[in-house]
Design an enzyme around this catalytic site. Structure first.
Site, PDB file in Angstrom:
ATOM      1  N   ARG A 127     -14.321   6.875 -20.228  1.00  0.00           N
ATOM      2  CA  ARG A 127     -13.990   7.916 -20.294  1.00  0.00           C
ATOM      3  C   ARG A 127     -14.322   8.060 -18.376  1.00  0.00           C
ATOM      4  NH1 ARG A 127     -15.522   8.675 -25.040  1.00  0.00           N
ATOM      5  NH2 ARG A 127     -13.725   8.871 -26.310  1.00  0.00           N
ATOM      6  N   LYS A 149      -6.493  10.309  -5.749  1.00  0.00           N
ATOM      7  CA  LYS A 149      -5.273   9.968  -6.276  1.00  0.00           C
ATOM      8  C   LYS A 149      -5.399   8.551  -6.655  1.00  0.00           C
ATOM      9  CE  LYS A 149      -2.017  13.411  -4.275  1.00  0.00           C
ATOM     10  NZ  LYS A 149      -0.753  13.214  -4.092  1.00  0.00           N
ATOM     11  N   GLU A 191       2.375   6.324   9.084  1.00  0.00           N
ATOM     12  CA  GLU A 191       0.728   7.759   8.872  1.00  0.00           C
ATOM     13  C   GLU A 191       0.069   8.321   9.232  1.00  0.00           C
ATOM     14  OE1 GLU A 191       1.648   8.196   5.403  1.00  0.00           O
ATOM     15  OE2 GLU A 191       2.617   6.961   3.921  1.00  0.00           O
ATOM     16  N   LYS A 233      -6.914  13.237   6.768  1.00  0.00           N
ATOM     17  CA  LYS A 233      -7.134  13.632   4.763  1.00  0.00           C
ATOM     18  C   LYS A 233      -8.920  13.835   4.370  1.00  0.00           C
ATOM     19  CE  LYS A 233      -5.310  11.894   1.276  1.00  0.00           C
ATOM     20  NZ  LYS A 233      -4.370  10.825   1.032  1.00  0.00           N
ATOM     21  N   GLU A 243      -4.381  19.720  -4.399  1.00  0.00           N
ATOM     22  CA  GLU A 243      -2.456  19.985  -4.394  1.00  0.00           C
ATOM     23  C   GLU A 243      -1.843  21.745  -4.546  1.00  0.00           C
ATOM     24  OE1 GLU A 243       1.259  17.350  -5.040  1.00  0.00           O
ATOM     25  OE2 GLU A 243      -0.740  16.670  -3.995  1.00  0.00           O
ATOM     26  N   ARG A 248      -2.233  19.981   0.955  1.00  0.00           N
ATOM     27  CA  ARG A 248      -2.028  18.867   0.932  1.00  0.00           C
ATOM     28  C   ARG A 248       0.047  18.577   0.474  1.00  0.00           C
ATOM     29  NH1 ARG A 248      -5.687  15.135  -2.579  1.00  0.00           N
ATOM     30  NH2 ARG A 248      -4.859  12.823  -2.437  1.00  0.00           N
ATOM     31  N   ASN A 252       3.399  15.678   2.838  1.00  0.00           N
ATOM     32  CA  ASN A 252       4.769  15.128   2.641  1.00  0.00           C
ATOM     33  C   ASN A 252       5.203  14.841   3.480  1.00  0.00           C
ATOM     34  OD1 ASN A 252       3.463  13.875  -0.168  1.00  0.00           O
ATOM     35  ND2 ASN A 252       3.797  16.510  -0.570  1.00  0.00           N
ATOM     36  N   HIS A 255       7.854  13.193   4.297  1.00  0.00           N
ATOM     37  CA  HIS A 255       8.195  11.814   2.699  1.00  0.00           C
ATOM     38  C   HIS A 255       9.850  11.825   1.848  1.00  0.00           C
ATOM     39  CE1 HIS A 255       4.393  10.377   3.795  1.00  0.00           C
ATOM     40  NE2 HIS A 255       4.405  10.118   2.755  1.00  0.00           N
ATOM     41  N   HIS A 259      11.423   8.776   0.813  1.00  0.00           N
ATOM     42  CA  HIS A 259      11.605   8.694  -0.910  1.00  0.00           C
ATOM     43  C   HIS A 259      13.700   8.626  -0.878  1.00  0.00           C
ATOM     44  CE1 HIS A 259       7.452  10.838  -2.502  1.00  0.00           C
ATOM     45  NE2 HIS A 259       7.217   9.681  -1.777  1.00  0.00           N
ATOM     46  N   HIS A 272       7.052   1.491   2.973  1.00  0.00           N
ATOM     47  CA  HIS A 272       7.076   3.204   2.423  1.00  0.00           C
ATOM     48  C   HIS A 272       6.681   3.486   4.085  1.00  0.00           C
ATOM     49  CE1 HIS A 272       5.611   6.432   1.393  1.00  0.00           C
ATOM     50  NE2 HIS A 272       4.471   6.270   1.982  1.00  0.00           N
TER      51      HIS A 272
HETATM   52  N1  LIG Z   1      -3.290   7.454  -3.876  1.00  0.00           N
HETATM   53  C1  LIG Z   1      -2.855   8.100  -2.688  1.00  0.00           C
HETATM   54  O1  LIG Z   1      -3.301   9.120  -2.774  1.00  0.00           O
HETATM   55  C2  LIG Z   1      -1.938   7.339  -2.147  1.00  0.00           C
HETATM   56  C3  LIG Z   1      -1.067   7.089  -0.542  1.00  0.00           C
HETATM   57  C4  LIG Z   1      -0.401   6.629   0.074  1.00  0.00           C
HETATM   58  C5  LIG Z   1      -0.105   4.984  -0.708  1.00  0.00           C
HETATM   59  N2  LIG Z   1      -0.567   4.522  -2.244  1.00  0.00           N
HETATM   60  C6  LIG Z   1       0.040   3.211  -2.679  1.00  0.00           C
HETATM   61  O2  LIG Z   1      -0.559   2.836  -1.804  1.00  0.00           O
HETATM   62  C7  LIG Z   1       0.913   1.517  -3.020  1.00  0.00           C
HETATM   63  C8  LIG Z   1       0.645   1.036  -1.285  1.00  0.00           C
HETATM   64  O3  LIG Z   1      -0.677   0.532  -0.804  1.00  0.00           O
HETATM   65  P1  LIG Z   1      -0.608  -0.987   1.473  1.00  0.00           P
HETATM   66  O4  LIG Z   1       0.302  -0.155   1.530  1.00  0.00           O
HETATM   67  O5  LIG Z   1      -1.677  -1.003   1.051  1.00  0.00           O
HETATM   68  O6  LIG Z   1      -0.025  -1.903  -0.026  1.00  0.00           O
HETATM   69  P2  LIG Z   1      -0.175  -3.135  -1.043  1.00  0.00           P
HETATM   70  O7  LIG Z   1      -1.987  -2.426  -2.009  1.00  0.00           O
HETATM   71  O8  LIG Z   1       0.756  -3.837  -2.016  1.00  0.00           O
HETATM   72  O9  LIG Z   1      -0.833  -3.905   0.358  1.00  0.00           O
HETATM   73  C9  LIG Z   1       0.110  -5.360   1.059  1.00  0.00           C
HETATM   74  C10 LIG Z   1       0.364  -6.113   0.775  1.00  0.00           C
HETATM   75  O10 LIG Z   1      -1.116  -6.379   1.977  1.00  0.00           O
HETATM   76  C11 LIG Z   1      -2.490  -7.746   1.704  1.00  0.00           C
HETATM   77  N3  LIG Z   1      -3.253  -7.435   1.820  1.00  0.00           N
HETATM   78  C12 LIG Z   1      -3.954  -6.351   1.584  1.00  0.00           C
HETATM   79  N4  LIG Z   1      -4.913  -6.431   2.776  1.00  0.00           N
HETATM   80  C13 LIG Z   1      -4.551  -7.578   3.300  1.00  0.00           C
HETATM   81  C14 LIG Z   1      -5.604  -7.840   4.783  1.00  0.00           C
HETATM   82  N5  LIG Z   1      -6.187  -7.620   4.768  1.00  0.00           N
HETATM   83  N6  LIG Z   1      -5.090  -9.040   5.094  1.00  0.00           N
HETATM   84  C15 LIG Z   1      -3.355  -9.998   4.946  1.00  0.00           C
HETATM   85  N7  LIG Z   1      -3.351  -8.893   3.660  1.00  0.00           N
HETATM   86  C16 LIG Z   1      -3.232  -7.705   2.964  1.00  0.00           C
HETATM   87  C17 LIG Z   1      -2.042  -7.393  -0.071  1.00  0.00           C
HETATM   88  O11 LIG Z   1      -2.496  -8.721  -0.829  1.00  0.00           O
HETATM   89  C18 LIG Z   1      -0.569  -6.855  -0.308  1.00  0.00           C
HETATM   90  O12 LIG Z   1       0.130  -8.169  -0.194  1.00  0.00           O
HETATM   91  C19 LIG Z   1       1.705   1.816  -2.778  1.00  0.00           C
HETATM   92  O13 LIG Z   1       1.294   1.588  -4.284  1.00  0.00           O
HETATM   93  C20 LIG Z   1       1.608   3.390  -3.005  1.00  0.00           C
HETATM   94  O14 LIG Z   1       1.887   4.393  -3.659  1.00  0.00           O
HETATM   95  C21 LIG Z   1      -1.480   5.469  -2.643  1.00  0.00           C
HETATM   96 ZN   LIG Z   2       2.819   8.097   2.669  1.00  0.00          ZN
END
Ligand SMILES: NC(=O)c1ccc[n+]([C@@H]2O[C@H](COP(=O)([O-])OP(=O)(O)OC[C@H]3O[C@@H](n4cnc5c(N)ncnc54)[C@H](O)[C@@H]3O)[C@@H](O)[C@H]2O)c1
Ligand SMILES: [Zn+2]
Length: 367
Positions: A127, A149, A191, A233, A243, A248, A252, A255, A259, A272
């Site tokens: 939990r 999130k 971003e 942020k 939100e 918040r 977007n 976005h 999307h 993305h």
């Molecule tokens: N929670 C939120 O508010 C929020 C906001 C935006 C995005 N997201 C989510 O985040 C995800 C995307 O995250 P991302 O863009 O970080 O991608 P990711 O986590 O897939 O990382 C991208 C790639 O980079 C590699 N990597 C990470 N750090 C590295 C480093 N320092 N050096 C070399 N390689 C490295 C990873 O192994 C991976 O292959 C999506 O699932 C999206 O939905 C969440």
């Molecule tokens: Zn985004």
């Protein structure tokens, strides 16, 4: 090193205060053990993906262990597919086997995939157990690691199952960004630009002046960009954690278009941030067509994205408006027959605009 504080009241009274710090700077991974030790952590479990396990996560582990804290590492494959029920289930089972309890702190080392997955597993196991976010991608440092999130994807859609679960702390070591592949790094810059457009004209101007330094990943430029973005942020999260007020929603910006491009292209074709860059360019054009901003601002907006090696036009295969408008009409931000967008009315300020005619959106998408 800079420290930001995210002020969040406890849900059940002052004793449950959920405020936390975001530390941003150089070499912080090697100081992680001391930070956790000072926070009273006695036991931890690291979650990392295959892309960082032997590098940044191994250094995090060495630092934590050197501080006298237990820190076994659990690894998931790199990539969006790890944000799945199967991965969550495997981690829950591992936690049970390791007798993880509420005094154990999860440490998520990696990008948004690891942060969202580890955060969700921490939110749900027993939990809820504390999670530290140690973001190593630009996207994670300026966006996903902050705000609580968490979640996983289902076959039916991204992020459909999740929880709001604020971290115990965020440690953003900008030195980790040096090893990011170019495309991942550049994508994260979209971003960063977004924060300038929606909230901060001065920051937008700073980005214009420092585009080359950012692309060269100069530490001083990176530190400023990450710190300012994280601060914006954090401010939104403080004022509109769940939100509800619409604030918040400003995040977007670009976005709704993004999307649609991501969905139409098939996930994984456009990163993305690339889709967000094109989406922001489209949003600026739409705002101009609606008479909200002058053409000169659209040009400035395009020029900044271009100088950061980001796209401002969709690939040729994604210029047909029909399928894109259909996808946008299904978006949760659409209201019966018309479309809703976050649009600027000047640099540094956006509004939620309802009732945009699909015809006009089609014209913008066609270019
Ligand atoms: N929670 C939120 O508010 C929020 C906001 C935006 C995005 N997201 C989510 O985040 C995800 C995307 O995250 P991302 O863009 O970080 O991608 P990711 O986590 O897939 O990382 C991208 C790639 O980079 C590699 N990597 C990470 N750090 C590295 C480093 N320092 N050096 C070399 N390689 C490295 C990873 O192994 C991976 O292959 C999506 O699932 C999206 O939905 C969440
Ligand atoms: Zn985004």
């Amino acid at each position: 090193m800079t420290t930001l504080r995210v002020h969040l009241p406890g849900e059940t009274g002052p004793a449950a205060d959920r405020s936390y710090e975001i530390q941003c700077g150089r070499g912080l991974i090697d100081a992680l053990g001391r930070v956790l030790h000072d926070a009273g952590v006695r036991r931890s479990v690291i979650i990392a993906d295959g892309g960082v396990a032997s590098t940044h996560a191994a250094r995090a582990q060495a630092s934590i262990v050197a501080a006298g804290i237990d820190a076994p590492m659990l690894e998931v494959p790199a990539g969006e597919a790890s944000k799945s029920l199967a991965s969550a289930g495997r981690l829950w089972d591992e936690f049970a086997r390791m007798a993880v309890d509420r005094s154990t702190h999860v440490v998520a080392v990696g990008g948004g995939v690891v942060g969202d997955l580890a955060g969700f597993v921490a939110a749900t196991f027993a939990r809820g157990i504390p999670v530290w976010q140690v973001p190593t991608t630009l996207v994670a440092q300026v966006d996903s690691a902050i705000g609580g999130k968490t979640g996983i994807n289902l076959a039916g859609g991204k992020n459909l199952v999740g929880a709001f679960w604020q971290p115990a702390g965020v440690i953003a070591d900008i030195d980790t960004l040096a090893s990011l592949p170019d495309r991942e790094f550049t994508s994260g810059l979209a971003e960063v630009v977004k924060y300038g457009v929606i909230f901060d004209p001065e920051f937008f101007g700073w980005l214009e002046t420092n585009a080359l330094a950012l692309l060269a990943r100069e530490p001083a430029a990176l530190a400023h960009a990450v710190h300012r973005s994280a601060a914006m942020k954090a401010d939104v999260v403080e004022r509109d954690e769940r939100e509800r007020s619409g604030l918040r929603a400003a995040l977007n910006y670009g976005h709704t278009f993004a999307h649609a491009y991501e969905t139409a292209a098939g996930y994984g074709v456009l990163l993305h941030g690339e889709a967000v860059a094109i989406g922001m360019a489209m949003a600026a054009r739409l705002a101009c067509r609606l008479g909200r901003i002058p053409a000169s601002l659209v040009a400035r907006h395009d020029a900044l994205l271009t100088s950061l090696n980001l796209p401002v036009n969709p690939p040729a295969s994604l210029r047909e408006p029909g399928p894109l408008v259909t996808i946008m009409a299904r978006d949760k931000k659409a209201v019966a027959g018309t479309l809703r967008f976050v649009l600027p009315d000047r640099l540094g300020h956006v509004e939620l605009v309802d009732g945009v005619p699909p015809q006009l959106v089609g014209d913008v998408l066609r270019g």
